[in-house]
Enzyme design. Structure first.
Site, PDB file in Angstrom:
ATOM      1  N   ASP A  36       0.819  -1.208   0.000  1.00  0.00           N
ATOM      2  CA  ASP A  36       0.000   0.000   0.000  1.00  0.00           C
ATOM      3  C   ASP A  36       0.855   1.261   0.000  1.00  0.00           C
ATOM      4  OD1 ASP A  36      -2.354  -1.444   0.072  1.00  0.00           O
ATOM      5  OD2 ASP A  36      -2.517  -1.399   2.250  1.00  0.00           O
ATOM      6  N   TYR A  94       7.208 -10.194   6.837  1.00  0.00           N
ATOM      7  CA  TYR A  94       7.015  -8.764   7.033  1.00  0.00           C
ATOM      8  C   TYR A  94       7.612  -8.353   8.371  1.00  0.00           C
ATOM      9  CZ  TYR A  94       3.662  -8.281   3.173  1.00  0.00           C
ATOM     10  OH  TYR A  94       3.067  -8.257   1.939  1.00  0.00           O
TER      11      TYR A  94
END
Length: 256
Positions: free
Chosen positions: A64, A122
């Site tokens: 994003d 992540y």
């Protein structure tokens, strides 16, 4: 004396895998959009120049706006003459300074950065202190004291195979299932620096950020560690914590 000529470079079809790192601050995410700067758009622009033809780059993750990457992976294919070993330097010379290609390798035809991925790692970075203006685009700043032990206890419920529907934000593309396997999740605190590292076979839209936000809520005492298990079992987004901001999120590695 016989005149020497430059060796002719023969165009041939190749499938190329890239490893890319970037600071996502100035971009509207990975995926190309009309009238907005994106990572994919910039990488495609530069590769089109050095390859001498339009290319389409497929990323392993559609990060994003504001999200960073240490190890995004992407593939593209085509017929071009530039040697594979020269692509990285040539591309980085033309690329926006916020993006760097770290590795270029030729892979078999049909290999796809996204569809062949077996897992991802992540990292989410939190700073437990007042906002530092120089780091505001790199971390999530939480001023109130965080109970790290409570966050670690809550994180234990996340590991394993679960239906993570409660940790999926609206707006993502349709998924066949919301069941995912989180292989490992850990929280490391060094002074005011707190790092959550999570590895899984795949992640739902905003799943890592919602998990991070829920753990922060646990650390702030808004929830109990055991609430994490109830949230997973309940499968309702409204029971989970807030969505942590994009600035603290880094796509660290993609596994094949």
């Amino acid at each position: 004396m016989e005149k020497q000529t430059e060796p002719k470079i023969e165009n041939r079809e190749r499938n190329i895998l890239l490893t890319i790192e970037y600071d996502g601050t100035g971009f509207s995410g990975w995926q190309i959009q009309p009238n907005a700067p994106t990572i994919q758009g910039e990488v495609q622009r530069v590769l089109g120049i050095i390859c001498g033809c339009p290319v389409t780059v497929d990323g392993a993750s559609r990060t994003d706006a504001g999200v960073h990457a240490l190890g995004q992976r992407a593939t593209f294919s085509g017929v071009f003459g530039i040697p594979t070993e020269n692509m990285m330097r040539a591309a980085n010379n033309l690329m926006d300074d916020s993006i760097r290609i770290k590795e270029v390798q030729e892979v078999p035809k049909g290999f796809h950065a996204r569809f062949d991925a077996k897992g991802k790692k992540y990292i989410y970075h939190i700073v437990n202190e007042s906002l530092n203006p120089f780091g505001r685009y790199r971390s999530y700043y939480v001023e109130r004291h965080l109970n790290i032990e409570a966050m670690k206890e809550g994180a234990k419920y996340v590991a394993g195979t679960h239906d993570f529907k409660a940790f999926q934000a609206a707006g993502g593309y349709e998924r066949e299932t919301t069941v995912r396997t989180v292989r490992t999740i850990g929280i490391d605190a060094r002074g005011t620096d707190i790092t959550m590292e999570i590895v899984g076979d795949g992640f739902l839209y905003n799943m890592v950020r919602i998990i991070a936000g829920t753990l922060v809520d646990i650390g702030l005492g808004r929830m109990l560690p055991g609430d994490m298990g109830s949230i997973i079992a309940g499968k309702e987004r409204r029971h989970a914590g807030h969505t942590a901001p994009p600035q603290g999120l880094y796509l660290a590695e993609v596994y094949y």
